[in-house]
Write a protein that holds these residues in place. Structure first.
Motif, PDB file in Angstrom:
ATOM      1  N   VAL A  74      42.940  34.013  36.310  1.00  0.00           N
ATOM      2  CA  VAL A  74      43.231  35.373  36.760  1.00  0.00           C
ATOM      3  C   VAL A  74      41.902  36.099  36.927  1.00  0.00           C
ATOM      4  O   VAL A  74      41.199  36.345  35.953  1.00  0.00           O
ATOM      5  N   TRP A  75      41.573  36.418  38.165  1.00  0.00           N
ATOM      6  CA  TRP A  75      40.302  37.073  38.487  1.00  0.00           C
ATOM      7  C   TRP A  75      40.526  38.569  38.724  1.00  0.00           C
ATOM      8  O   TRP A  75      41.531  38.962  39.319  1.00  0.00           O
ATOM      9  N   ALA A  76      39.578  39.384  38.311  1.00  0.00           N
ATOM     10  CA  ALA A  76      39.703  40.833  38.524  1.00  0.00           C
ATOM     11  C   ALA A  76      39.710  41.157  40.014  1.00  0.00           C
ATOM     12  O   ALA A  76      40.639  41.789  40.534  1.00  0.00           O
ATOM     13  N   ARG A  77      38.691  40.737  40.694  1.00  0.00           N
ATOM     14  CA  ARG A  77      38.522  41.077  42.117  1.00  0.00           C
ATOM     15  C   ARG A  77      39.641  40.479  42.965  1.00  0.00           C
ATOM     16  O   ARG A  77      40.328  41.175  43.696  1.00  0.00           O
ATOM     17  N   LEU A 132      43.845  41.705  32.377  1.00  0.00           N
ATOM     18  CA  LEU A 132      42.478  42.235  32.412  1.00  0.00           C
ATOM     19  C   LEU A 132      42.287  43.288  31.327  1.00  0.00           C
ATOM     20  O   LEU A 132      41.251  43.310  30.644  1.00  0.00           O
ATOM     21  N   SER A 133      43.288  44.148  31.165  1.00  0.00           N
ATOM     22  CA  SER A 133      43.197  45.205  30.149  1.00  0.00           C
ATOM     23  C   SER A 133      43.109  44.626  28.743  1.00  0.00           C
ATOM     24  O   SER A 133      42.314  45.084  27.910  1.00  0.00           O
ATOM     25  N   ASN A 134      43.912  43.610  28.495  1.00  0.00           N
ATOM     26  CA  ASN A 134      43.971  43.020  27.154  1.00  0.00           C
ATOM     27  C   ASN A 134      42.688  42.301  26.771  1.00  0.00           C
ATOM     28  O   ASN A 134      42.448  42.058  25.576  1.00  0.00           O
ATOM     29  N   HIS A 135      41.873  41.942  27.761  1.00  0.00           N
ATOM     30  CA  HIS A 135      40.649  41.197  27.474  1.00  0.00           C
ATOM     31  C   HIS A 135      39.395  41.960  27.871  1.00  0.00           C
ATOM     32  O   HIS A 135      38.316  41.375  28.012  1.00  0.00           O
ATOM     33  N   GLN A 136      39.534  43.267  28.015  1.00  0.00           N
ATOM     34  CA  GLN A 136      38.350  44.093  28.252  1.00  0.00           C
ATOM     35  C   GLN A 136      37.437  44.030  27.031  1.00  0.00           C
ATOM     36  O   GLN A 136      37.891  44.078  25.888  1.00  0.00           O
ATOM     37  N   HIS A 137      36.140  43.904  27.273  1.00  0.00           N
ATOM     38  CA  HIS A 137      35.167  43.872  26.176  1.00  0.00           C
ATOM     39  C   HIS A 137      35.088  45.247  25.526  1.00  0.00           C
ATOM     40  O   HIS A 137      35.344  46.272  26.159  1.00  0.00           O
ATOM     41  N   GLU A 138      34.703  45.265  24.268  1.00  0.00           N
ATOM     42  CA  GLU A 138      34.651  46.539  23.531  1.00  0.00           C
ATOM     43  C   GLU A 138      33.689  47.540  24.160  1.00  0.00           C
ATOM     44  O   GLU A 138      33.855  48.758  24.011  1.00  0.00           O
ATOM     45  N   VAL A 139      32.658  47.064  24.889  1.00  0.00           N
ATOM     46  CA  VAL A 139      31.716  47.996  25.527  1.00  0.00           C
ATOM     47  C   VAL A 139      32.244  48.500  26.871  1.00  0.00           C
ATOM     48  O   VAL A 139      31.632  49.372  27.489  1.00  0.00           O
ATOM     49  N   PRO A 166      36.826  41.580  32.374  1.00  0.00           N
ATOM     50  CA  PRO A 166      36.591  40.166  32.669  1.00  0.00           C
ATOM     51  C   PRO A 166      36.438  39.903  34.159  1.00  0.00           C
ATOM     52  O   PRO A 166      37.173  40.455  34.978  1.00  0.00           O
ATOM     53  N   SER A 167      35.478  39.054  34.482  1.00  0.00           N
ATOM     54  CA  SER A 167      35.424  38.528  35.847  1.00  0.00           C
ATOM     55  C   SER A 167      36.659  37.691  36.084  1.00  0.00           C
ATOM     56  O   SER A 167      37.301  37.776  37.134  1.00  0.00           O
ATOM     57  N   ASN A 168      37.017  36.894  35.076  1.00  0.00           N
ATOM     58  CA  ASN A 168      38.221  36.069  35.166  1.00  0.00           C
ATOM     59  C   ASN A 168      38.661  35.644  33.770  1.00  0.00           C
ATOM     60  O   ASN A 168      37.865  35.638  32.826  1.00  0.00           O
ATOM     61  N   VAL A 169      39.943  35.299  33.672  1.00  0.00           N
ATOM     62  CA  VAL A 169      40.518  34.848  32.412  1.00  0.00           C
ATOM     63  C   VAL A 169      41.314  33.577  32.684  1.00  0.00           C
ATOM     64  O   VAL A 169      42.149  33.544  33.592  1.00  0.00           O
ATOM     65  N   GLY A 170      41.031  32.540  31.891  1.00  0.00           N
ATOM     66  CA  GLY A 170      41.744  31.275  32.043  1.00  0.00           C
ATOM     67  C   GLY A 170      42.688  31.026  30.883  1.00  0.00           C
ATOM     68  O   GLY A 170      42.390  31.398  29.734  1.00  0.00           O
ATOM     69  N   PHE A 171      43.818  30.385  31.172  1.00  0.00           N
ATOM     70  CA  PHE A 171      44.816  30.067  30.145  1.00  0.00           C
ATOM     71  C   PHE A 171      45.160  28.587  30.248  1.00  0.00           C
ATOM     72  O   PHE A 171      45.609  28.112  31.283  1.00  0.00           O
ATOM     73  N   GLN A 172      44.907  27.869  29.166  1.00  0.00           N
ATOM     74  CA  GLN A 172      45.194  26.439  29.181  1.00  0.00           C
ATOM     75  C   GLN A 172      45.387  25.931  27.760  1.00  0.00           C
ATOM     76  O   GLN A 172      44.606  26.266  26.857  1.00  0.00           O
ATOM     77  N   ASN A 173      46.427  25.140  27.573  1.00  0.00           N
ATOM     78  CA  ASN A 173      46.696  24.516  26.265  1.00  0.00           C
ATOM     79  C   ASN A 173      46.691  25.527  25.119  1.00  0.00           C
ATOM     80  O   ASN A 173      46.072  25.323  24.080  1.00  0.00           O
ATOM     81  N   VAL A 206      37.764  33.674  28.342  1.00  0.00           N
ATOM     82  CA  VAL A 206      37.400  34.912  29.038  1.00  0.00           C
ATOM     83  C   VAL A 206      35.960  34.818  29.524  1.00  0.00           C
ATOM     84  O   VAL A 206      35.051  34.508  28.752  1.00  0.00           O
ATOM     85  N   SER A 207      35.749  35.088  30.817  1.00  0.00           N
ATOM     86  CA  SER A 207      34.406  35.104  31.388  1.00  0.00           C
ATOM     87  C   SER A 207      34.101  36.488  31.940  1.00  0.00           C
ATOM     88  O   SER A 207      34.913  37.065  32.671  1.00  0.00           O
ATOM     89  N   TYR A 208      32.938  37.006  31.590  1.00  0.00           N
ATOM     90  CA  TYR A 208      32.490  38.289  32.138  1.00  0.00           C
ATOM     91  C   TYR A 208      31.445  38.097  33.233  1.00  0.00           C
ATOM     92  O   TYR A 208      30.815  39.052  33.677  1.00  0.00           O
ATOM     93  N   GLY A 209      31.286  36.846  33.662  1.00  0.00           N
ATOM     94  CA  GLY A 209      30.335  36.533  34.720  1.00  0.00           C
ATOM     95  C   GLY A 209      29.598  35.256  34.395  1.00  0.00           C
ATOM     96  O   GLY A 209      29.631  34.766  33.264  1.00  0.00           O
ATOM     97  N   GLY A 210      28.931  34.681  35.396  1.00  0.00           N
ATOM     98  CA  GLY A 210      28.207  33.430  35.224  1.00  0.00           C
ATOM     99  C   GLY A 210      26.742  33.672  34.963  1.00  0.00           C
ATOM    100  O   GLY A 210      26.338  34.021  33.842  1.00  0.00           O
ATOM    101  N   LEU A 211      25.925  33.506  36.000  1.00  0.00           N
ATOM    102  CA  LEU A 211      24.489  33.739  35.848  1.00  0.00           C
ATOM    103  C   LEU A 211      24.188  35.207  35.594  1.00  0.00           C
ATOM    104  O   LEU A 211      23.131  35.553  35.063  1.00  0.00           O
ATOM    105  N   ALA A 212      25.091  36.081  35.991  1.00  0.00           N
ATOM    106  CA  ALA A 212      24.981  37.519  35.715  1.00  0.00           C
ATOM    107  C   ALA A 212      26.386  38.084  35.594  1.00  0.00           C
ATOM    108  O   ALA A 212      27.350  37.502  36.082  1.00  0.00           O
ATOM    109  N   GLY A 213      26.492  39.234  34.938  1.00  0.00           N
ATOM    110  CA  GLY A 213      27.790  39.892  34.833  1.00  0.00           C
ATOM    111  C   GLY A 213      28.244  40.416  36.187  1.00  0.00           C
ATOM    112  O   GLY A 213      27.447  40.615  37.097  1.00  0.00           O
ATOM    113  N   ARG A 214      29.539  40.649  36.320  1.00  0.00           N
ATOM    114  CA  ARG A 214      30.118  41.087  37.588  1.00  0.00           C
ATOM    115  C   ARG A 214      30.429  42.588  37.540  1.00  0.00           C
ATOM    116  O   ARG A 214      31.409  43.014  36.937  1.00  0.00           O
TER     117      ARG A 214
END
Length: 390
Positions: A34-37, A65-72, A76-83, A88-96
């Protein structure tokens, strides 16, 4: 109802999950998230479709997205669900940076379309965290965001610093929120951001600039440059940013006509009939090539006329089409909608991520949800008077 529209609706259903919209119906790990953008753009299409099940999936996207917002405040750039685990990812080489603005836009567009202002109230704390974070990302408190390289959707391109696309998304986000909040403080902030955009990105501005010397060296065309930083301006045409500027009605009508003329002429000149994401492409002989070729985490994809480097995306053209309809350029917008549909139709409606602008060869992932979203948004705007909040 066109076959392209029906296939696009089917694709959104295939990309629906219990946690929200996935980026693609293909079984590719990074796209089964699930990606924000992507999720908000698909959500706008869901609202346009008036389908209750798709609208419910959009709501789930926003809740994830709301449930996994960082405290600051980072979204999330994206959230994955498996097993039974959550990644939760807030970005790769840089934040989004644009995950934050798309999130605010999504919450407010849902509430507006569904006539549920209480939905904005429910996530008011989340939104206020986002707004405080955006203020901090100015760094110099002069009303423009400073965006790192790889900090938005064009995550393997060369834009950084004061990136036009991100300034415009922030304006859209704050205007959307202020529709509900009706805050004088927020209204003043929006005005100040727009003033800085007009001072630093538009030609012949007499207002004080961030980087006067660099501004004076720019040879402005009939569109807005994509970004500037302490090292100067990048003057490539950014189709997404210029479309957002038109959609948000920023700049005077005379210049907007020039933007439309340039963009439509460019689209019409290509084999696909679509706007490239950025133009012209960067080649190996260009000084920017070194920066471009090193800005990738896995494999290099930004060959000339492909991906962000001059590739054509149905999704980006969807926003150009929306801007055209908003400006009552019906014939031009109909042309873009037709070309999006023809492009999505390639290889039996494979809905590719993007295409080589020179050869028409598909690139990236198949069954990309937001490629179908472009068709839905424009079809419903054209034939069912769908309106987004701008």
């Amino acid at each position: 109802m066109s076959e392209a529209y029906k296939k696009s609706i089917d694709l959104l259903f295939k990309c629906s999950s219990s946690e929200g919209f996935l980026a693609s119906a293909q079984d590719i790990s990074n796209y089964k998230r699930v990606w924000a953008r992507d999720g908000v753009i698909c959500g706008l299409a869901a609202l346009a479709s008036q389908d209750e099940e798709l609208i419910s999936t959009f709501k789930k996207t926003l809740e994830t997205l709301s449930n996994h917002q960082h405290e600051v405040g980072t979204v999330p750039s994206n959230v994955g669900f498996q097993n039974n685990s959550v990644d939760v990812s807030y970005g790769g080489l840089a934040g989004r940076v644009d995950a934050v603005t798309w999130y605010i836009i999504g919450i407010c567009q849902y509430a507006y379309n569904q006539s549920k202002p209480e939905f904005v109230e429910k996530y008011k704390t989340n939104i206020n965290k986002c707004i405080s974070l955006l203020d901090a990302w100015e760094f110099n408190n002069k009303h423009l965001l400073y965006v790192p390289l790889s900090g938005n959707w064009a995550d393997e391109y060369i834009t950084d610093g004061y990136v036009l696309y991100d300034q415009l998304l922030r304006v859209w986000a704050l205007k959307s929120y202020n529709y509900f909040k009706k805050s004088e403080e927020l209204s003043n902030k929006i005005e100040k951001i727009i003033s800085q955009i007009e001072a630093n990105f538009f030609p012949d501005s007499e207002e004080e600039k961030f980087h006067e010397r660099a501004y004076n060296e720019v040879k402005f065309d009939r569109y807005l440059p994509c970004s500037f930083s302490p090292s100067g301006y990048r003057t490539q045409f950014d189709a997404f940013a210029n479309s957002l500027a038109l959609l948000l009605n920023i700049g005077d009508s005379a210049f907007q006509e020039k933007q439309i003329e340039y963009a439509f002429d460019l689209a019409s000149s290509t084999k696909l009939g679509l706007l490239p994401a950025f133009w012209p492409p960067i080649f190996q002989t260009d000084e920017e090539w070194s920066l471009l070729k090193n800005n990738c985490k896995y494999e290099f994809r930004n060959f000339p006329n492909e991906f962000h480097n001059g590739g054509s995306w149905s999704m980006v053209n969807g926003f150009f089409g929306l801007a055209l309809y908003n400006k009552h350029k019906i014939q031009k917008a109909d042309f873009i909608l037709e070309r999006i549909n023809l492009t999505n139709e390639i290889e039996a409606f494979s809905f590719y991520e993007n295409f080589n602008t020179k050869t028409r060869e598909p690139n990236g992932v198949k069954y990309c949800a937001w490629s179908g979203a472009a068709t839905i948004l424009l079809h419903q705007t054209r034939f069912n008077d769908f309106k987004i909040l701008v």
